[in-house]
Design an enzyme around this catalytic site. Structure first.
Site, PDB file in Angstrom:
ATOM      1  N   ASP A 175      50.169  56.217  44.893  1.00 56.72           N
ATOM      2  CA  ASP A 175      49.985  57.631  45.159  1.00 56.72           C
ATOM      3  C   ASP A 175      51.340  58.123  45.646  1.00 56.72           C
ATOM      4  O   ASP A 175      52.170  57.334  46.076  1.00 56.72           O
ATOM      5  CB  ASP A 175      48.911  57.781  46.244  1.00 56.72           C
TER       6      ASP A 175
ATOM      7  N   ASP B 299      46.814  56.834  50.201  1.00 57.14           N
ATOM      8  CA  ASP B 299      46.428  57.164  51.572  1.00 57.14           C
ATOM      9  C   ASP B 299      45.461  58.335  51.661  1.00 57.14           C
ATOM     10  O   ASP B 299      44.800  58.511  52.660  1.00 57.14           O
ATOM     11  CB  ASP B 299      47.668  57.482  52.402  1.00 57.14           C
TER      12      ASP B 299
ATOM     13  N   ASP C  86      42.413  59.564  47.090  1.00 61.12           N
ATOM     14  CA  ASP C  86      42.704  58.231  46.571  1.00 61.12           C
ATOM     15  C   ASP C  86      41.563  57.254  46.807  1.00 61.12           C
ATOM     16  O   ASP C  86      41.517  56.201  46.190  1.00 61.12           O
ATOM     17  CB  ASP C  86      43.947  57.653  47.257  1.00 61.12           C
TER      18      ASP C  86
END
Lengths: 736, 60
Positions: A440, A626, A630
């Site tokens: 991410d 995080d 996600d």
């Protein structure tokens, strides 16, 4: 406005005799002096019965008399001493008692006692057998061994028997099945031999086996417990509480578990929203980067939904707590998360796979031995049975039972030092199999907090002024600016206009800091700056009439991100980036890092789809992320990691959490996992070699208890030493 | 070999009392904070005046 109080009652557990008890995580205990200082200061207080600091777990446990003492005093004293304390929510610590660990340790102590005493007698018998021991003395020794061994096997064998029964009931085979069979057969055979006053008994083998295996289990358990206690402290230090608005207008800090839908919660400027809710009053801008990956601030007003994990930038908001309402992002994430968790194929651990191969082979070998001795050699069936049981005893998976746990113990220690906390036991093996890593962007590759990028050509003097001005605002951009300049003295008389900026008069000149329009910055200059810094937010500064500037504040890469990404690529991993942020912001980061495959503006379901596609192509995927968006992807991937700054949902879904500002732990964790996996395989190989030597000896009937004891101890020591090698393998690397 | 009739029970009793002592200390929480225990020996707070005792022989 009424006083703001914290609801300590929610954290206190009460005993029957009027004593109250509270557990707190303490930040900043570093040395012996801290322990004495805290304990002395607290026990001096009237009404406090007991205060004890646990230095290993960085926790403080206090008992006090409810009628004479107030917990808020306790916190005040701790603050005066300079320690921040965070009470544990009793709802979260209920299952704290380490029952499994205590049972293992007690069993270990009993089996250790028994093993030593039986070995004392066994060695006398073995040496006596080669010289002049008389039958009465030998029987006497065997009977004493019998009296020690029988209760020991019943008591210390429970952890294995229990797990074996569960496995058999669900028609599986795990390592505990052959262990239990081996221990029970060795004991049973020895009992019969004692009654028949035979030359040999295997009591020492049975008990020693239990001792070695329990030692491995206990170490494994303690390592895990240490990690978990640490993770709990971190969760508490993040202090997930909310300011509940009471009907009389006062507020009270309560833990999240005490909030119910319909409650009202106050969120001030600069605070993180800790609940999902709907804005009832107030307008503000919120930073959603933890939730969606979007780095631009989002305006909200009454009626808008806000999510836990977002940051309130400027106005004060009153929220109505909602249970995740239909159609909201959180609802969507929860639904995807559930599906992903259901679909997660249960990984068969290497130890279980080994035992599934091992058990049938060994048990068939024992059967063949029995049949061979009875029919081919024509031996007495009782003698044949003794020999076939001795095959089972010597192959009893002492080394095999230790092969994997000892590596895991050493590896957990290394992970801990690499600042990685493992959530699940099989994460090491799954990490070792990873081929593709999906990152991410926001908060994972970049730092979770925004930082000052382009200072807009300001003089150092003006920048310092802007930094001092920023101290008077709670807006996240101002906080980032204040942090970047390192200024500590606010400008006297500075006042904040909510939603616009800060104003002050300094040496006769008007100073402004805030939104570009508030600082009267020409529109074309703002647009040019936007184009130059696509991923950043702008904050403006004006001094008097002539001096003004635009500063770009944005998400910047973790300091070692480039280095780590290069290292991961060199280690042979394929890297990808999936972000919920805008295309230009993602493209910028991707080119800086040299990641070729990336997607921007992806929704949670798109992230899952991409990961499923990668899995379908046969890739083993590690997801590092995080944000709330996600979480489903973390659960869908083969294995997942989260930074410690992640939202709660994501951390819970991740297999490992890494601490600190660096990205390096990700690469280190993969490295340790690969090496551990190699050692596990080596250890299994060693156990197989051991069996290939031991089984023929046993089948031919040459095994005596002495041989069994030597073989068992020897093979256990070898696999343990091999596992310890892991420590040196990674140490030599650090010195490079 | 009659001496074994005394020695073996004696060995078992001694070993057993060690085992019982261990079980007690575990239940008592003696192993809960091994990290703190090694620092607590340095605490002088249990001395009457709170000061460290004079080291070495008594000066005359």
């Amino acid at each position: 406005m009424n006083a703001h109080t914290k609801d300590w009652e929610a954290f206190v557990t009460q005993k029957d005799d009027g004593t109250a008890h509270m557990e707190l995580a303490v930040d900043g205990i570093t040395c012996a002096a801290c322990i004495f200082e805290i304990e002395r200061a607290l026990t001096k207080e009237e009404g406090v019965k007991h205060a004890r600091v646990n230095m290993s777990s960085q926790r403080l446990s206090v008992d006090w008399d409810q009628s004479t003492y107030e917990p808020s005093r306790l916190v005040k004293i701790m603050e005066m001493l300079g320690y921040k304390v965070y009470p544990f929510d009793p709802a979260q610590v209920k299952a704290r008692g380490d029952r499994i660990g205590n049972e293992l340790l007690r069993s270990l102590a009993v089996s250790g006692f028994a093993a030593m005493n039986i070995m004392l007698l066994s060695i006398s018998v073995w040496s006596g057998n080669t010289s002049d021991i008389d039958v009465e003395t030998r029987d006497f020794f065997h009977w004493i061994s019998f009296l020690i061994a029988l209760p020991t096997v019943v008591y210390a064998g429970r952890p294995f028997f229990r797990s074996a029964i569960i496995a058999i009931k669900s028609r599986r085979l795990n390592m505990d099945v052959p262990i239990s069979i081996g221990v029970l057969l060795a004991t049973g055979l020895s009992v019969v031999q004692t009654f028949q006053s035979a030359k040999h008994a295997y009591f020492d083998s049975a008990v020693m086996l239990l001792f070695f295996l329990l030692a491995g289990r206990y170490l494994d358990h303690m390592m895990r417990r240490k990690t978990r206690a640490f993770a709990e402290n971190i969760a508490t230090l993040k202090a997930e509480s909310a300011a509940k608005l009471l009907p009389d207008g006062s507020t009270k800090d309560v833990p999240l578990s005490k909030l119910e839908p319909g409650d009202k919660v106050l969120v001030r400027a600069g605070e993180r929203v800790s609940v999902d809710g709907v804005v009832l009053e107030g307008t503000s801008e919120i930073d959603q980067s933890l939730v969606t990956g979007e780095t631009q601030l989002q305006p909200v007003e009454a009626g808008d939904a806000v999510f836990a994990g977002t940051m309130n930038a400027n106005g004060t908001l009153t929220l109505g707590v909602t249970a995740s309402a239909k159609g909201t992002l959180l609802d969507e994430v929860n639904r995807l998360l559930e599906t992903a968790l259901e679909g997660r194929s249960s990984y068969v651990q290497i130890a279980d796979r080994a035992s599934q191969l091992y058990a049938p082979v060994v048990h068939l070998a024992a059967l063949a031995t029995f049949l061979g001795w009875t029919f081919a050699v024509g031996a007495d069936w009782q003698y044949a049975l003794v020999i076939s049981i001795s095959v089972l005893i010597i192959t009893c998976p002492c080394a095999l039972g230790l092969a994997i746990p000892v590596v895991q113990v050493v590896a957990s220690g290394l992970f801990f030092r690499a600042r990685v906390l493992l959530n699940s036991g099989d994460a090491i093996e799954r990490l070792a199999a990873v081929k593709t890593i999906v990152f991410d962007k926001t908060g994972t590759l970049t730092l979770p907090e925004p930082a000052l990028g382009d200072a807009g050509g300001m003089s150092a003097e003006d920048l310092a002024l802007a930094g001092r001005l920023a101290l008077s605002s709670k807006h996240p951009l101002s906080k980032a600016l204040a942090k970047a300049t390192g200024e500590l003295k606010p400008i006297p008389g500075a006042s904040e206009e909510t939603g616009k900026g800060v104003r002050a008069v300094f040496e006769g000149q008007e100073l402004l800091l805030g939104a570009p329009a508030y600082c009267r910055i020409p529109q074309d200059m703002v647009e040019a700056k936007r184009r130059e810094n696509p991923g950043s937010s702008l904050i403006a500064f004006r001094k008097g009439e002539e001096t003004f500037a635009l500063l770009a504040i944005g998400q910047y890469l973790r300091s070692d991100a480039v280095e780590t990404v290069t290292r991961l690529q060199a280690m042979g991993y394929t890297l990808e980036m999936l972000s919920g942020d805008r295309v230009d912001a993602v493209a910028d980061i991707a080119s800086q890092l040299g990641i070729d495959t990336w997607q921007a503006e992806v929704k949670p379901q798109d992230k899952i789809a991409r990961i499923e596609a990668l899995k379908a192509e046969g890739h083993n995927v590690l997801m590092v992320g995080d944000g709330l968006n996600d979480a489903p992807a973390l659960a869908a991937a083969n294995v997942s990691m989260s930074p410690v700054s992640a939202v709660h949902v994501s951390q819970a879904a991740a297999d490992a959490v890494f601490l600190g500002e660096d990205l390096r732990p990700v690469a280190n964790a993969l490295d340790i996992a690969r090496k551990s996996h190699r050692l596990m395989q080596e250890n299994l190989g060693l156990s197989v070699i051991y069996n290939m030597i031991a089984v023929p000896i046993a089948v031919l009937g040459y095994v005596t208890p002495l041989v069994a004891a030597l073989a068992m101890a020897g093979s256990s020591v070898i696999v343990t030493l091999n596992a310890v090698r892991l420590q040196f393998m990674s140490k030599s690397e650090k010195e490079d | 070999m009659e001496v074994l009739l005394y020695l073996i029970p004696a060995a078992l009793v001694l070993g057993g009392s060690g085992l019982i002592a261990f079980m007690w200390s575990m239940k008592n929480g003696q192993y809960d904070d091994l990290e703190g225990a090694k620092w607590r020996i340095l605490d002088d707070g249990d001395l009457p005046d709170g000061h460290a005792p004079t080291v070495g022989s008594d000066p005359k």
